[in-house]
Design a protein around this motif. Sequence first.
Motif, mmCIF file in Angstrom:
data_model
loop_
_atom_site.group_PDB
_atom_site.id
_atom_site.type_symbol
_atom_site.label_atom_id
_atom_site.label_comp_id
_atom_site.label_asym_id
_atom_site.label_seq_id
_atom_site.Cartn_x
_atom_site.Cartn_y
_atom_site.Cartn_z
ATOM 1 N N UNK A 41 43.296 36.873 39.982
ATOM 2 C CA UNK A 41 41.999 36.912 40.663
ATOM 3 C C UNK A 41 41.754 35.565 41.340
ATOM 4 N N UNK A 42 41.546 35.607 42.638
ATOM 5 C CA UNK A 42 41.259 34.388 43.392
ATOM 6 C C UNK A 42 39.770 34.058 43.313
ATOM 7 N N UNK A 43 39.401 33.165 42.421
ATOM 8 C CA UNK A 43 37.991 32.811 42.261
ATOM 9 C C UNK A 43 37.411 32.269 43.553
ATOM 10 N N UNK A 44 38.238 31.571 44.334
ATOM 11 C CA UNK A 44 37.759 31.002 45.592
ATOM 12 C C UNK A 44 37.307 32.098 46.558
ATOM 13 N N UNK A 60 45.227 36.923 44.507
ATOM 14 C CA UNK A 60 45.965 35.849 45.160
ATOM 15 C C UNK A 60 47.416 35.906 44.703
ATOM 16 N N UNK A 61 48.266 35.165 45.387
ATOM 17 C CA UNK A 61 49.702 35.211 45.133
ATOM 18 C C UNK A 61 50.104 34.257 44.016
ATOM 19 N N UNK A 62 50.907 34.752 43.096
ATOM 20 C CA UNK A 62 51.484 33.944 42.035
ATOM 21 C C UNK A 62 52.998 34.166 42.051
ATOM 22 N N UNK A 135 31.993 26.601 34.145
ATOM 23 C CA UNK A 135 31.907 25.863 35.406
ATOM 24 C C UNK A 135 32.986 26.309 36.382
ATOM 25 N N UNK A 136 34.178 26.528 35.871
ATOM 26 C CA UNK A 136 35.294 26.850 36.748
ATOM 27 C C UNK A 136 35.383 28.332 37.103
ATOM 28 N N UNK A 137 35.015 29.207 36.171
ATOM 29 C CA UNK A 137 35.224 30.641 36.359
ATOM 30 C C UNK A 137 33.972 31.458 36.094
ATOM 31 N N UNK A 138 33.388 31.294 34.917
ATOM 32 C CA UNK A 138 32.361 32.196 34.431
ATOM 33 C C UNK A 138 31.147 32.344 35.307
ATOM 34 N N UNK A 139 30.764 31.292 36.014
ATOM 35 C CA UNK A 139 29.568 31.404 36.860
ATOM 36 C C UNK A 139 29.800 32.318 38.070
ATOM 37 N N UNK A 140 31.076 32.588 38.371
ATOM 38 C CA UNK A 140 31.398 33.423 39.522
ATOM 39 C C UNK A 140 31.919 34.795 39.133
ATOM 40 N N UNK A 141 32.567 34.888 37.966
ATOM 41 C CA UNK A 141 33.334 36.090 37.647
ATOM 42 C C UNK A 141 33.468 36.211 36.132
ATOM 43 N N UNK A 142 33.313 37.453 35.604
ATOM 44 C CA UNK A 142 33.277 37.660 34.160
ATOM 45 C C UNK A 142 34.515 38.337 33.577
ATOM 46 N N UNK A 143 35.384 38.891 34.405
ATOM 47 C CA UNK A 143 36.508 39.657 33.880
ATOM 48 C C UNK A 143 37.755 38.825 33.655
ATOM 49 N N UNK A 144 38.869 39.471 33.310
ATOM 50 C CA UNK A 144 40.148 38.754 33.150
ATOM 51 C C UNK A 144 40.653 38.235 34.490
ATOM 52 N N UNK A 145 41.353 37.110 34.440
ATOM 53 C CA UNK A 145 41.888 36.493 35.658
ATOM 54 C C UNK A 145 43.218 37.105 36.073
ATOM 55 N N UNK A 146 44.016 37.505 35.100
ATOM 56 C CA UNK A 146 45.351 38.039 35.374
ATOM 57 C C UNK A 146 45.314 39.538 35.101
ATOM 58 N N UNK A 147 45.497 40.344 36.170
ATOM 59 C CA UNK A 147 45.272 41.780 36.065
ATOM 60 C C UNK A 147 46.387 42.566 36.749
ATOM 61 N N UNK A 148 46.564 43.819 36.286
ATOM 62 C CA UNK A 148 47.562 44.703 36.872
ATOM 63 C C UNK A 148 46.945 45.773 37.774
ATOM 64 N N UNK A 149 45.626 45.713 37.954
ATOM 65 C CA UNK A 149 44.959 46.752 38.738
ATOM 66 C C UNK A 149 44.343 46.215 40.022
ATOM 67 N N UNK A 150 44.582 44.951 40.359
ATOM 68 C CA UNK A 150 43.970 44.393 41.560
ATOM 69 C C UNK A 150 44.950 44.419 42.733
ATOM 70 N N UNK A 151 44.391 44.307 43.942
ATOM 71 C CA UNK A 151 45.155 44.363 45.183
ATOM 72 C C UNK A 151 44.994 43.054 45.948
ATOM 73 N N UNK A 152 45.936 42.744 46.835
ATOM 74 C CA UNK A 152 45.817 41.497 47.605
ATOM 75 C C UNK A 152 44.510 41.424 48.382
ATOM 76 N N UNK A 153 43.899 40.246 48.383
ATOM 77 C CA UNK A 153 42.721 40.044 49.210
ATOM 78 C C UNK A 153 43.158 40.135 50.671
ATOM 79 N N UNK A 155 42.071 39.199 53.708
ATOM 80 C CA UNK A 155 42.068 38.032 54.587
ATOM 81 C C UNK A 155 43.114 37.017 54.148
ATOM 82 N N UNK A 156 43.203 36.775 52.862
ATOM 83 C CA UNK A 156 44.205 35.852 52.331
ATOM 84 C C UNK A 156 45.612 36.390 52.586
ATOM 85 N N UNK A 157 45.823 37.685 52.384
ATOM 86 C CA UNK A 157 47.116 38.289 52.643
ATOM 87 C C UNK A 157 47.511 38.106 54.097
ATOM 88 N N UNK A 158 46.563 38.328 55.003
ATOM 89 C CA UNK A 158 46.847 38.141 56.412
ATOM 90 C C UNK A 158 47.278 36.723 56.723
#
Length: 208
Positions: A41-44, A60-62, A135-153, A155-158
């Motif tokens: 998950x790209x927090x940015x 995001x890409x890893x 500060x780094x994650x929780x204020x923006x997003x509550x779920x797991x960071x590393x997931x098998x059900x997400x798709x490329x963003x 704009x970032x993919x482009x």
Amino acid sequence: MISVVGFGSLLSEVSARETVPGLKNYRLVRVPGYRRVFDKVGIVFISRHGECADSLELAACSTEAATDCEIIAAQFECSENDFLQLYEREHRYRWVEVETRHCQSGEITQARMCTGYSDLDYRLNKCVTDEEYQRRVGQYYQGPLWRKDILPNPRYLGFCLQAAHSQGKAVLDNFLDSSFTADGRSLRDYLQQRPELVPEAPVEYSYR
């Protein structure tokens, strides 16, 4: 100087020099034994680019180890201070040392590269306190960071596709065939199903 491998947006030399202005000796290398995976998950995307935290298009890409795969990436050297800033930008990744082979000369060297992590290890080893994680994650997003059900963003993919394209057909082909969605599809197959995601015009994107 510290040697670094960039495998996504840093395939664009322009982007790399914007990200690490003091970099030296930018070149293309092969990194055997790894593939790219869009599974973090790209927090940015949420904190700076207005994406909804409930969206599935947050990846995001890893990278991850893969004995039958090889990525073409960028390698460069930077100062300790520049590396610390890059380390901060890529805080949610794990850094590993990898062997690289220069695409032209075949010279073999060692470099540092971001690779996959886990939520538990990130919490235990990178965010020592709950306050830091908030500060780094929780204020923006509550779920797991590393997931098998997400798709490329999209704009970032482009931006990543354009970065690979800027280095020529061989690099773009490698990007399409050595990159995978979180659920295991090759990026080439994914884009055949989602042709609207292939950029026709330059995509502006910045982590800053």
